[in-house]
Design an enzyme around this catalytic site. Structure first.
Site, PDB file in Angstrom:
ATOM      1  N   ARG A  74       0.933  -0.914   0.017  1.00 51.68           N
ATOM      2  CA  ARG A  74      -0.310  -0.277   0.283  1.00 51.68           C
ATOM      3  C   ARG A  74       1.056   1.193   0.430  1.00 51.68           C
ATOM      4  NH1 ARG A  74      -3.773  -1.087   4.144  1.00 51.68           N
ATOM      5  NH2 ARG A  74      -3.730  -3.073   3.755  1.00 51.68           N
ATOM      6  N   THR A  75       1.823   1.452   0.919  1.00 58.46           N
ATOM      7  CA  THR A  75       2.560   2.406   1.137  1.00 58.46           C
ATOM      8  C   THR A  75       3.515   3.090  -0.672  1.00 58.46           C
ATOM      9  OG1 THR A  75       3.438   2.336   3.264  1.00 58.46           O
ATOM     10  CG2 THR A  75       4.785   3.789   1.932  1.00 58.46           C
ATOM     11  N   LYS A 102      23.124  -8.497  -4.028  1.00 61.58           N
ATOM     12  CA  LYS A 102      24.225  -9.087  -4.908  1.00 61.58           C
ATOM     13  C   LYS A 102      25.593  -8.418  -3.847  1.00 61.58           C
ATOM     14  CE  LYS A 102      22.873  -8.656  -9.641  1.00 61.58           C
ATOM     15  NZ  LYS A 102      22.692  -8.532 -10.766  1.00 61.58           N
ATOM     16  N   ARG A 124      12.427   3.544   1.667  1.00 59.37           N
ATOM     17  CA  ARG A 124      11.587   2.404   2.944  1.00 59.37           C
ATOM     18  C   ARG A 124      12.780   0.725   3.140  1.00 59.37           C
ATOM     19  NH1 ARG A 124       6.149   1.471   4.192  1.00 59.37           N
ATOM     20  NH2 ARG A 124       5.819  -0.783   5.219  1.00 59.37           N
ATOM     21  N   HIS A 152       7.411   6.357  10.407  1.00 59.40           N
ATOM     22  CA  HIS A 152       6.943   6.937   9.229  1.00 59.40           C
ATOM     23  C   HIS A 152       6.323   8.010   8.769  1.00 59.40           C
ATOM     24  CE1 HIS A 152       5.100   4.849   5.361  1.00 59.40           C
ATOM     25  NE2 HIS A 152       4.618   3.719   6.210  1.00 59.40           N
TER      26      HIS A 152
END
Length: 331
Positions: A74-75, A102, A124, A152
């Site tokens: 959703r974000t 990697k 994020r 957040h």
């Protein structure tokens, strides 16, 4: 040169002094009027998003990178819709597709993103402080879409906007009770910073194992008994209980958690008669909140939170790119 929105002229300092920050990595330390400025800026996007034509091209020609090192639905979708509705070119970078898998360091990733000349980067990450680390290494504005247990910020802003649309602008008259995993929740932390800065009376409730030891330092009132925390609450905000904390050292079991801290209709009746219900999602129905509470047509703000999220993220992207776009007073 595009002119800035002047609908709030006189209410805030002129030009970039209204929000004098290069990015948005957290809400801690922001002044009340800086938070209110972003809330007010979001109002125009609420109206746009409710109309037939949801497109505004003022970010046309700009590139926004959504760099999500931690899974999100959703974000990520909310930021992507926000950028595209403003006319920007939006590129999503998922962790599973990144060179971090990697062995590339976060600093190297930051330098790589910076070399691509993005106009804004949304990040994020699972580690607290990772967003700030990248923000210090790149030349463009950085927006924090959630970093570890830190913050957040756009969630805190969208929750404040949701509350304001339902309860009016006087946060100082409101008691907001936040219940759940306070210890690990970046959503709780950003909401605490935001709501206390705006003057709300914030109470938090959690099992002892999920309550920070120094929580009083955040200017909130802690509770361990949910029924007590709900007394006279105007807004009840539930937090998602993460699956890895549903068994073992934090709580005995999901059933026991619901019994003590789940929001049921009977428990909601202990708050004010017009108390509203919020949840940042995704919900564990039947654990932290019952379905018949989450779906209350006249009391639940959960879907409105999602709507306000797009508007807030549009506001943040638009404000933070004003310098790059050469707006008067912002260049």
């Amino acid at each position: 040169m595009t002119s800035p929105d002047t609908s709030h002229a006189g209410r805030y300092p002129a030009g970039s002094a209204a929000f004098p920050h290069r990015g948005l990595t957290g809400l801690a330390g922001l002044a009340p009027w800086e938070i209110l400025y972003l809330l007010d800026e979001a109002e125009q996007w609420v109206e746009l998003n409710r109309g037939a034509n949801k497109r505004d091209n003022r970010l046309a020609g700009l590139t926004i990178i959504n760099a999500f090192f931690e899974n999100s639905t959703r974000t990520l979708l909310s930021f992507e819709i926000a950028g595209k509705r403003l006319g920007a070119d939006v590129v999503n970078m998922h962790a599973a597709q990144s060179s971090v898998k990697k062995g590339e360091t976060l600093i190297d990733t930051a330098m790589t993103l910076n070399s691509m000349r993005a106009d804004a980067i949304v990040i994020r990450h699972a580690s607290s402080g990772a967003v700030r680390l990248i923000a210090d290494k790149v030349d463009c504005p950085v927006l924090n879409a959630g970093d570890g247990q830190h913050e957040h910020p756009t969630q805190g802003l969208l929750d404040a906007l949701t509350i304001r649309t339902a309860k009016g602008p006087e946060f100082a008259k409101l008691k907001v009770t936040i219940c759940g995993d306070i210890l690990h929740s970046r959503v709780a932390r950003s909401n605490i910073h935001c709501l206390t800065t705006l003057g709300a009376d914030v109470h938090v409730c959690a099992p002892p194992a999920l309550m920070p030891a120094d929580i009083e330092a955040l200017k909130v009132t802690p509770h361990y008994h949910f029924d007590t925390a709900l007394q006279d609450a105007d807004v009840v905000m539930m937090l998602r209980l993460q699956q890895e904390r549903m068994e073992g050292q934090f709580i005995p079991s999901p059933r026991e958690y619901r019994h003590l801290y789940g929001l049921t209709l009977d428990r909601l009746a202990k708050a004010r008669p017009d108390a509203l219900v919020m949840h940042p999602g995704p919900m564990n129905r039947g654990v932290e909140i019952d379905s018949n509470v989450a779906d209350l047509a006249d009391r639940s703000l959960i879907t409105r939170q999602v709507e306000m999220g797009v508007a807030i993220r549009m506001a943040c992207l638009e404000v933070l790119t004003r310098k790059a776009r050469g707006l008067e007073g912002w260049a």
